[in-house]
Design an enzyme around this catalytic site. Structure first.
Site, mmCIF file in Angstrom:
data_model
loop_
_atom_site.group_PDB
_atom_site.id
_atom_site.type_symbol
_atom_site.label_atom_id
_atom_site.label_comp_id
_atom_site.label_asym_id
_atom_site.label_seq_id
_atom_site.Cartn_x
_atom_site.Cartn_y
_atom_site.Cartn_z
ATOM 1 N N ASP A 60 9.502 -2.003 -13.576
ATOM 2 C CA ASP A 60 10.350 -2.134 -12.286
ATOM 3 C C ASP A 60 9.910 -3.614 -12.055
ATOM 4 O OD1 ASP A 60 11.826 -1.500 -10.056
ATOM 5 O OD2 ASP A 60 10.276 -0.677 -9.163
ATOM 6 N N LYS B 27 -1.325 1.346 0.757
ATOM 7 C CA LYS B 27 -0.106 1.862 0.315
ATOM 8 C C LYS B 27 -0.306 3.416 0.255
ATOM 9 C CE LYS B 27 3.434 1.845 -3.616
ATOM 10 N NZ LYS B 27 3.490 1.257 -4.885
ATOM 11 N N SER C 201 8.871 6.173 -1.772
ATOM 12 C CA SER C 201 7.993 7.203 -1.748
ATOM 13 C C SER C 201 6.556 6.757 -1.032
ATOM 14 C CB SER C 201 7.362 7.410 -3.222
ATOM 15 O OG SER C 201 6.956 6.210 -3.721
ATOM 16 N N ALA C 202 6.580 5.553 -0.383
ATOM 17 C CA ALA C 202 5.346 5.184 0.066
ATOM 18 C C ALA C 202 5.607 4.162 1.298
ATOM 19 C CB ALA C 202 4.358 4.442 -0.788
ATOM 20 N N THR C 203 4.492 3.843 2.136
ATOM 21 C CA THR C 203 4.680 2.855 3.349
ATOM 22 C C THR C 203 3.359 2.043 3.136
ATOM 23 O OG1 THR C 203 5.769 4.468 4.799
ATOM 24 C CG2 THR C 203 4.998 2.622 5.780
ATOM 25 N N VAL D 296 3.976 -3.456 6.771
ATOM 26 C CA VAL D 296 4.585 -4.677 6.184
ATOM 27 C C VAL D 296 5.670 -4.138 5.247
ATOM 28 C CG1 VAL D 296 2.648 -5.930 6.860
ATOM 29 C CG2 VAL D 296 2.498 -4.832 4.573
ATOM 30 N N GLY D 297 5.716 -3.039 4.976
ATOM 31 C CA GLY D 297 6.768 -2.745 3.659
ATOM 32 C C GLY D 297 7.023 -1.152 3.735
ATOM 33 N N GLN D 298 8.257 -0.954 3.274
ATOM 34 C CA GLN D 298 8.744 0.386 3.324
ATOM 35 C C GLN D 298 9.222 0.618 1.858
ATOM 36 O OE1 GLN D 298 8.335 2.614 6.169
ATOM 37 N NE2 GLN D 298 8.616 4.367 4.721
ATOM 38 N N GLY D 299 8.796 1.785 1.562
ATOM 39 C CA GLY D 299 9.634 2.214 -0.146
ATOM 40 C C GLY D 299 10.402 3.695 0.013
#
Length: 687
Positions: free
Chosen positions: A495, A390, A373-375, A368-371
């Site tokens: 952030d 996460k 340093s993490a998925t 549901v999300g991608q960054g």
């Protein structure tokens, strides 16, 4: 009431009114046999001083010192840290209080360290080594130390002359933090308490430091490290300190007042035999006697006292129940963010099997999300419900003590509880996998609702109403106020942006992603905080933070102001065409058409007066001069109409940087008068 119960009641009164000795006491000379002292260490006023105080007067400089400058105090018996039959490493925790006092007219000495070493007789007599083992003298030895360093030695990689570091088989710390930036001054002369814990399950060392005996909620330093190959079967535990060989170069007393050390099994929370309050005598166990009550020569069988005892137990239980119930009712009325039952669940460790089962083996369909340093995966855990997992990518970790998992885990283990924060539900650290588990928010991020475009002509997007947008802004403000002012330690998020603001089923805002957060003591001044590499997202970063690298609550206020403008206008901080949102809003303000900045998707369905008020709050919060930004709490009062509107200049404030006498200075032009009348602000930075 029978006579048996009367006798029992009289006995109870006598029992409760007599004096009893204290259950614990500080170190006394009679328990010196618990320690082995080396070098300069000696007993001083019921404490242990690791070093001796040397005069630094000019007449004393040329005189040779009888002191070696090195001192150690180690617990006499070695402690078992490794079970060789199962290759299991122990976890451990310790608590101790200390004081560092400089000699008169002297600079501070090197400092001291909590030490776990395989060789108690291995010393280094070099300056700055804190009396730690010298690897060149004992290549097969091993040691772990947490240093409290009061002397700057760049040769050994010190960050300053007032820091805390973790050393593994080297005097150069692999993880360290400036103490003053966290609200602790090792040179203050105050009694200070430290807590050090290592979890073999998490492979994590954490250090807490405070001036009271109450353990702070958040650690001052946390670092990911596996001690499995570094701890031998038996190790010696204690303290080590040093002063420079020449007293004039520095001399301090390094005093240990109290100390308790405990080891744990790796798969439980039970304490092993090594649980020692190292400053206490250990009296012999009391002899067990026959259980009879004797009063003035009368012997009474215990069974005859049961009716009276039962009556007292029932009465006491009823009183306790009434008090607890009344306290809970009062707390329910006062504490707004404890009304959600899920907030009362204490996060715990989850196995990798549980995480994989929840995410269907980290299946791509659950992402549901991608960054960077993490998925983030959506999943479900029976005991918790719907969760967001996460999963961190170790390939993006650059330093052991600055990886995103450690930072976010260390911040969230303070169990932050607020209705406008994404709630931490648990964690997993197993093998090469690390993950944090949070509550799942069904409506995703605020950014999706503000900027999502229809994928087809048939798709109908949900447009946030003006009432929902104001509620979201107030929710984010409530979360930031909690972090800045209501936590035991101040937390700077660093952030704040719409991507990190999640929406629940009722479109209430919840701030998340603490991967860049910084934790400070409320008493820490901004000037005492260490500069860092500016982190965050361009368009949300305050100009002074980009320039100095020193974060504070006003840098979060700037980001909040950008979010307010983004929510009101529906525009990104920096548009695809390069338009900067703040500049665009100021251009409208200068023309007297600020309401033209309202999101066209609202189709004019909003209160014009309220829209203008909220836009002005966004503009003053994102003012380039941090001194002119309000606190988040004051911004809320303006939005609610409880405080007057902010005074904004007629023209957009300008931020200019120029060189004057080879020094950079910052000027903020407020749009009033000439530039020659404006003050110059010189940044204070350690960057």
């Amino acid at each position: 009431m029978n006579h048996h119960f009367l006798f029992f009641f009289l006995y109870l009164i006598l029992f409760l009114t007599q004096d009893f000795p204290a259950l614990s006491h500080r170190f006394s000379p009679s328990s010196q046999q618990n320690f082995t002292l080396y070098g300069d260490a000696y007993i001083r006023d019921n404490t242990i001083s690791l070093t001796q105080q040397q005069p630094c007067f000019p007449s004393a400089v040329s005189k040779p010192s009888c002191s070696s400058g090195i001192g150690r105090a180690l617990y006499t018996n070695p402690i078992k840290f490794l079970e060789t039959s199962t290759n299991t490493t122990a976890s451990f925790s310790c608590r101790f209080s200390f004081t560092i006092i400089a000699s008169p007219a002297c600079p501070f000495g090197d400092g001291f360290a909590f030490l776990i070493t395989s060789n108690p007789d291995s010393f280094s007599f070099s300056n700055g080594f804190l009396g730690l083992p010298d690897p060149s003298l004992d290549p097969h030895g091993s040691f772990i130390a947490v240093e409290f360093d009061t002397r700057f030695d760049p040769i050994h990689g010190d960050i300053n002359d007032n820091h805390i570091g973790i050393d593994i088989n080297s005097v150069s710390s692999f993880a360290s933090v400036g103490a003053v930036s966290k609200g602790i001054n090792l040179r203050s002369g105050r009694e200070t308490t430290a807590w050090i814990e290592y979890s073999d399950v998490l492979k994590l060392i954490r250090v807490w430091v405070g001036y009271s005996r109450v353990k702070p909620k958040s650690p001052i330093l946390a670092a990911q490290i596996d001690l499995a190959g570094k701890l031998k079967e038996y190790m010696h535990v204690g303290f080590s300190a040093s002063n420079p060989a020449v007293a004039a170069a520095g001399s301090s007393l390094h005093i240990i007042n109290r100390w308790k050390f405990t080891t744990f099994t790796s798969n439980s929370d039970s304490i092993q035999e090594d649980d020692e309050d190292c400053f206490e005598d250990h009296p012999p166990p009391r002899k067990v006697r026959d259980f009879k009550v004797s009063i003035v020569g009368l012997k009474i069988p215990f069974w005859s006292l049961i009716p009276g005892l039962a009556a007292i137990v029932i009465l006491t239980s009823f009183i306790a129940f009434s008090l607890i119930r009344g306290k809970m009712k009062k707390k329910k009325k006062i504490v707004e963010y404890d009304t959600n039952p899920r907030l009362n669940k204490i996060p715990g460790r989850l196995s990798l099997d549980e995480i994989k089962s929840a995410t269907l083996g980290f299946n791509e369909s659950t992402i549901v999300g991608q960054g960077a340093s993490a998925t983030v995966y959506r999943g479900s855990i029976p005991e918790i419900g719907s969760v967001a997992v996460k999963r961190f990518d170790r390939a993006h970790w650059t330093e052991c003590n600055r990886n995103p998992f450690t930072i976010e885990f260390a911040t969230m283990t303070g169990y932050l509880r607020h209705k406008n924060l994404v709630q931490f539900q648990g964690w997993c650290s197993e093998g090469t996998e690390t993950a944090l588990v949070f509550e799942y928010l069904p409506n995703g991020s605020l950014s999706d609702f503000l900027h999502k475009k229809p994928s087809s002509e048939e798709e109908v997007l949900t447009i946030l109403s003006w009432k929902q947008r104001v509620n979201i802004i107030l929710g984010v403000a409530s979360a930031l106020t909690y972090l800045h002012e209501e936590c035991e330690r101040q937390i700077i998020h660093r952030d704040v942006k719409t991507c990190n603001i999640m929406l629940d089923a009722e479109f209430n805002a919840k701030l998340g992603d603490f991967g860049l957060a910084e934790v400070y003591e409320h008493s820490a001044m901004i000037e005492g905080r260490d500069a860092t590499l500016p982190a965050g997202t361009m368009g949300y970063l305050a100009p002074e933070y980009v320039y100095t690298g020193v974060p504070c609550e006003k840098t979060d206020v700037y980001s909040f102001g950008v979010v307010v403008l983004e929510v009101c206008s529906g525009r990104r901080p920096v548009g695809d065409d390069g338009t900067v949102l703040i500049e665009f809003m100021w251009s409208l303000w200068e023309k007297g058409k600020v309401l033209d900045g309202a999101d066209v998707m609202l189709k004019g369905e909003f209160d014009a007066e309220e829209m203008e008020r909220v836009l002005m709050v966004g503009m003053v919060c994102s003012h380039p001069d941090c001194e002119k930004r309000p606190s988040v709490k004051d911004a809320v009062r303006i939005i609610r109409g409880e405080a007057p509107l902010p005074v904004l200049p007629a023209r957009r404030p300008l931020l200019r940087i120029r060189s004057v006498k080879e020094a950079e200075e910052v000027m903020v032009a407020d749009g009033f008068g000439g530039e020659e009348d404006l003050p110059w602000l010189t940044p204070k930075s350690r960057f």
